[in-house]
Design an enzyme around this catalytic site. Structure first.
Site, mmCIF file in Angstrom:
data_model
loop_
_atom_site.group_PDB
_atom_site.id
_atom_site.type_symbol
_atom_site.label_atom_id
_atom_site.label_comp_id
_atom_site.label_asym_id
_atom_site.label_seq_id
_atom_site.Cartn_x
_atom_site.Cartn_y
_atom_site.Cartn_z
ATOM 1 C CG HIS A 267 17.559 -33.147 -18.669
ATOM 2 N ND1 HIS A 267 18.162 -34.368 -18.885
ATOM 3 C CD2 HIS A 267 18.505 -32.207 -18.961
ATOM 4 C CE1 HIS A 267 19.426 -34.190 -19.257
ATOM 5 N NE2 HIS A 267 19.648 -32.897 -19.316
ATOM 6 C CG ASN B 172 2.474 -0.422 3.439
ATOM 7 O OD1 ASN B 172 2.073 -1.522 3.069
ATOM 8 N ND2 ASN B 172 3.703 0.015 3.188
ATOM 9 N N GLY B 173 0.975 -2.650 5.661
ATOM 10 C CA GLY B 173 1.614 -3.730 6.417
ATOM 11 C C GLY B 173 0.590 -4.796 6.770
ATOM 12 C CD GLU C 122 7.413 -8.286 -13.559
ATOM 13 O OE1 GLU C 122 8.613 -8.228 -13.860
ATOM 14 O OE2 GLU C 122 6.973 -8.050 -12.423
ATOM 15 C CD GLU D 182 14.384 -9.602 -15.090
ATOM 16 O OE1 GLU D 182 13.857 -8.480 -15.155
ATOM 17 O OE2 GLU D 182 14.188 -10.403 -14.151
ATOM 18 C CE LYS E 206 10.593 -7.445 -15.608
ATOM 19 N NZ LYS E 206 11.563 -7.637 -14.602
ATOM 20 C CD1 TRP F 199 -0.664 -5.146 -4.624
ATOM 21 C CD2 TRP F 199 -0.534 -6.411 -2.801
ATOM 22 N NE1 TRP F 199 -0.353 -6.423 -5.020
ATOM 23 C CE2 TRP F 199 -0.271 -7.223 -3.921
ATOM 24 C CE3 TRP F 199 -0.515 -7.009 -1.530
ATOM 25 C CZ2 TRP F 199 0.013 -8.591 -3.825
ATOM 26 C CZ3 TRP F 199 -0.239 -8.371 -1.424
ATOM 27 C CH2 TRP F 199 0.033 -9.140 -2.566
ATOM 28 N NE ARG G 272 4.426 2.231 -1.053
ATOM 29 C CZ ARG G 272 5.620 1.779 -0.629
ATOM 30 N NH1 ARG G 272 6.705 2.139 -1.266
ATOM 31 N NH2 ARG G 272 5.702 0.960 0.397
ATOM 32 C CE LYS H 147 9.878 -0.693 -9.257
ATOM 33 N NZ LYS H 147 10.289 -1.494 -10.395
ATOM 34 C CB CYS I 197 -0.894 0.007 1.234
ATOM 35 S SG CYS I 197 -1.853 -1.499 1.417
HETATM 36 C C1 AGP Z 1 10.238 -7.321 -10.967
HETATM 37 O O1 AGP Z 1 9.879 -6.762 -12.154
HETATM 38 C C2 AGP Z 1 9.224 -7.237 -9.938
HETATM 39 N N1 AGP Z 1 8.781 -5.937 -9.712
HETATM 40 C C3 AGP Z 1 9.597 -7.947 -8.651
HETATM 41 O O2 AGP Z 1 9.906 -9.273 -8.952
HETATM 42 C C4 AGP Z 1 10.782 -7.347 -7.882
HETATM 43 O O3 AGP Z 1 11.965 -7.579 -8.565
HETATM 44 C C5 AGP Z 1 10.852 -7.994 -6.496
HETATM 45 O O4 AGP Z 1 9.652 -7.724 -5.822
HETATM 46 C C6 AGP Z 1 12.045 -7.493 -5.688
HETATM 47 O O5 AGP Z 1 11.911 -6.133 -5.452
HETATM 48 P P1 AGP Z 1 13.163 -5.291 -4.897
HETATM 49 O O6 AGP Z 1 14.253 -5.377 -5.901
HETATM 50 O O7 AGP Z 1 12.605 -3.917 -4.737
HETATM 51 O O8 AGP Z 1 13.547 -5.909 -3.579
#
Ligand code: AGP
Length: 614
Positions: free
Chosen positions: A510, A101-102, A494, A487, A491, A75, A27, A609, A2
């Site tokens: 395998h 937030n938490g 997500e 990676e 991408k 969130w 966020r 984020k 959040c």
């Molecule tokens: C990656 O695109 C995502 N946003 C997510 O996997 C991110 O890398 C992960 O939450 C780690 O975040 P940080 O690097 O802020 O710790």
């Protein structure tokens, strides 16, 4: 997670709150709400969906007038995204409101106890329980608002960043933090509260980042006072923000993600600035200077991270083992935290995080620290929690990353890991001067080579158009490019919601090769550097089963060009530096596919984020 924001001062609060929530929307964007003290009454507006929905709701009503208020973008953790579960939440008597937030882990027993004491709950959230608890203490004990919050926080277990506002206290806001980030902006006779500095920078550069278990009493007349939950007064440490406002704007790009992909020549350069000295074969990393001996004598390096940061850590493993000859283990922070891992005092732990607020990584750091290990951080947000929890570290200087899908932070993290591995190797004498010189010169040329890949955007967009409607995808790479395959798959997953998996190319035989048919696109990272012949065989194995091959190849490549359905040429470089270039086409491919599928590229569904809860 959040985003929370608060304001008290001479200005109208609502415009400050709504602007702040838009800055924090990356966020979490499941629901949003504000509360403003207007004519001695608390007026609350909240609804499901984006901040824009909230703005429309408020616009349809009487203007919100008042110079003190709080706001929240959610969130969801406890209770689905809907109007009832949106914040702010009110106390039983409605005299107080809270944003949070938490996660309050022991909210259920507290809720039952409060129900026995006659409380009624409107939502399924843990947060509403906290404000009812504060309200209950305020009503039944002769204590101040601050005291009621402090006593309540001593009863809760979990993570929180909260702001509380009370009807009978029109000149005061109470803010507190444990685990989740909270920063207070100090202006001329006014105060801003937020989850990070992005909503504050346009008003003031003077900020205080709260530490765990600290409570800020923010009073219109008496100013800012810092206490902790043990009722001890603390001295606030005022810092000056370095961030620039324009860095938070899209700068003419359609999306933050595209802007951040295009910023990589600059962000990689900035991550090397003052550290890479190619002409003197030197690497300067002031941030770890006092700990270089720990690295040189380390029997093992443990790298911690989540998501994209974990993928950068995997590249770090290849770098430190190949160049510095130190064994490395790369750990998902969340698993490491609860796996009862064996940690030695002479272990060096590198914790990687863009946001610096990821709860899993923070908790893993605390565990390793409690065992006496040396914790080195690689982080992108100055003043965030992870840099403050580590012994030393290096910032990535990539600038604010707003797009939820991490791009420039990944290449900046890999750049810093490369500099660290080269620096340690040089100190250890595990790299020849020739190789060091060659790699430093080559590293210095990477930003220009990345630009050359970006210049192929139209070609990459054309390929994206062809594959935008697939349901699955595989990403294959070998050696240094295996983490890049992971990676690339992340991408696409997500932001386009297409199921995708990354694999070491040789691993296909395998099992995963069973997935191959004419519907399955395979994005293969196949530069000349590294196990080229082996990856050519892997491509033939896929082609033999009619799979589609989209190959990332070195400029001038001929053989793979004949075999592949599509190729994207990238400049050649050293094998160990290839991830900095080979990831770029994969970032652009996933971006264009997601845009063509009409996805919200900057704020993908179900994501946030920085993940500030475990
Ligand atoms: C990656 O695109 C995502 N946003 C997510 O996997 C991110 O890398 C992960 O939450 C780690 O975040 P940080 O690097 O802020 O710790």
């Amino acid at each position: 997670m959040c985003g929370i924001v608060g304001y008290i001062g001479p200005k109208e609060a609502y415009p400050v709150l709504i602007k702040g929530l838009k800055r924090l929307e990356y966020r979490g964007y499941d629901s949003a709400g504000v509360a403003v003290l207007q004519n001695e009454n608390i007026v609350v507006y909240k609804c499901q969906g984006k901040v824009a929905n909230l703005e429309n709701l408020v616009a349809k009503s009487e203007p919100l007038i008042g110079t003190i208020g709080i706001g929240h973008t959610r969130w969801a953790t406890h209770g689905p995204p809907n109007d009832e579960n949106a914040h702010p939440h009110s106390s039983e008597d409605g005299n107080m409101v809270i944003i949070h937030n938490g996660i309050i882990e022991n909210y259920s027993p507290l809720r039952e106890e409060l129900i026995k004491r006659g409380h009624h709950f409107k939502s399924e959230t843990d947060t509403e329980v906290l404000i009812h608890l504060i309200g209950d203490i305020r009503q039944n004990e002769d204590v101040t608002l601050f005291e009621a919050v402090r006593i309540a926080l001593n009863e809760v277990i979990g993570a929180y960043a909260i702001v509380v506002m009370e009807k009978d206290n029109p000149n005061q806001l109470i803010a507190a933090k444990k685990g989740s980030p909270l920063v207070v902006g100090i202006g001329e006779g006014e105060f801003y509260i937020a989850s990070d500095a992005t909503p504050i920078i346009e008003y003031t550069k003077n900020v205080v980042y709260l530490d765990d278990e600290e409570i800020a009493i923010i009073d219109r007349e008496d100013g800012f006072k810092l206490m902790n939950i043990k009722n001890q007064e603390k001295t606030p440490y005022v810092q000056e923000l370095e961030m620039k406002l324009e860095a938070l704007e899209k700068g003419g790009y359609e999306h933050f993600m595209l802007k951040e992909i295009y910023e990589q020549p600059r962000s990689i350069r900035d991550s090397m600035r003052g550290r890479l000295r190619p002409n003197s074969d030197q690497v300067e990393l002031g941030g770890i200077r006092d700990y270089i001996k720990k690295f040189v004598n380390a029997k093992r390096i443990i790298i911690l991270g989540c998501g994209t940061s974990w993928h950068a850590g995997l590249v770090g493993e290849y770098l430190f083992e190949d160049i510095a000859r130190i064994p490395v283990e790369v750990e998902y922070a969340s698993e490491f935290r609860y796996r009862n891992p064996v940690i030695y005092e002479d272990d060096v732990v590198i914790a990687i995080s863009q946001s610096g607020e990821t709860a899993d990584t923070l908790a893993a750091i605390e565990l390793a620290k409690s065992k006496g290990a040396t914790i080195i951080g690689i982080c992108n947000v100055i003043g965030s929690s992870i840099p403050r929890a580590t012994h030393a570290g290096s910032y990535t200087h990539a600038g604010p990353e707003i797009g939820v899908a991490s791009t420039k932070a990944f290449t900046a993290q890999v750049t810093v890991l490369t500099l660290m591995a080269l620096h340690v190797a040089h100190q250890k004498g595990s790299i020849t001067n020739q190789r060091l010189h060659r790699l430093l010169i080559e590293l210095d040329s990477i930003p220009d080579k990345v630009q050359k890949v970006l210049d192929q955007n139209e070609k990459i967009k054309y390929i994206a158009e062809i594959y935008k409607d697939v349901h699955n995808a595989l990403y294959l790479g070998r050696g240094y490019n295996f983490p890049v395959a992971l990676e690339g798959a992340l991408k696409l997953k997500e932001i386009s919601y297409i199921h995708a998996e990354g694999y070491p190319a040789a691993e296909m035989k395998h099992g995963p090769i069973a997935l191959i048919d004419e519907e399955m696109p395979c994005f293969v990272i196949a530069p000349r550097a590294g196990a080229y012949d082996k990856i050519v065989s892997n491509i033939q194995e896929v082609k033999a089963r009619k799979g589609k091959i989209i190959a990332i190849v070195t400029e001038g490549e001929k053989l793979i060009k004949e075999m592949a359905d599509h190729t994207i040429e990238i400049p050649d470089t050293e094998e160990c530096l290839m991830p900095l270039i080979s990831v770029i086409p994969l970032q652009l491919l996933s971006y264009h596919i997601a845009v063509m599928r009409g996805c919200n590229v900057d704020q993908p569904r179900n994501l946030a984020k920085s993940v500030t809860v475990e």
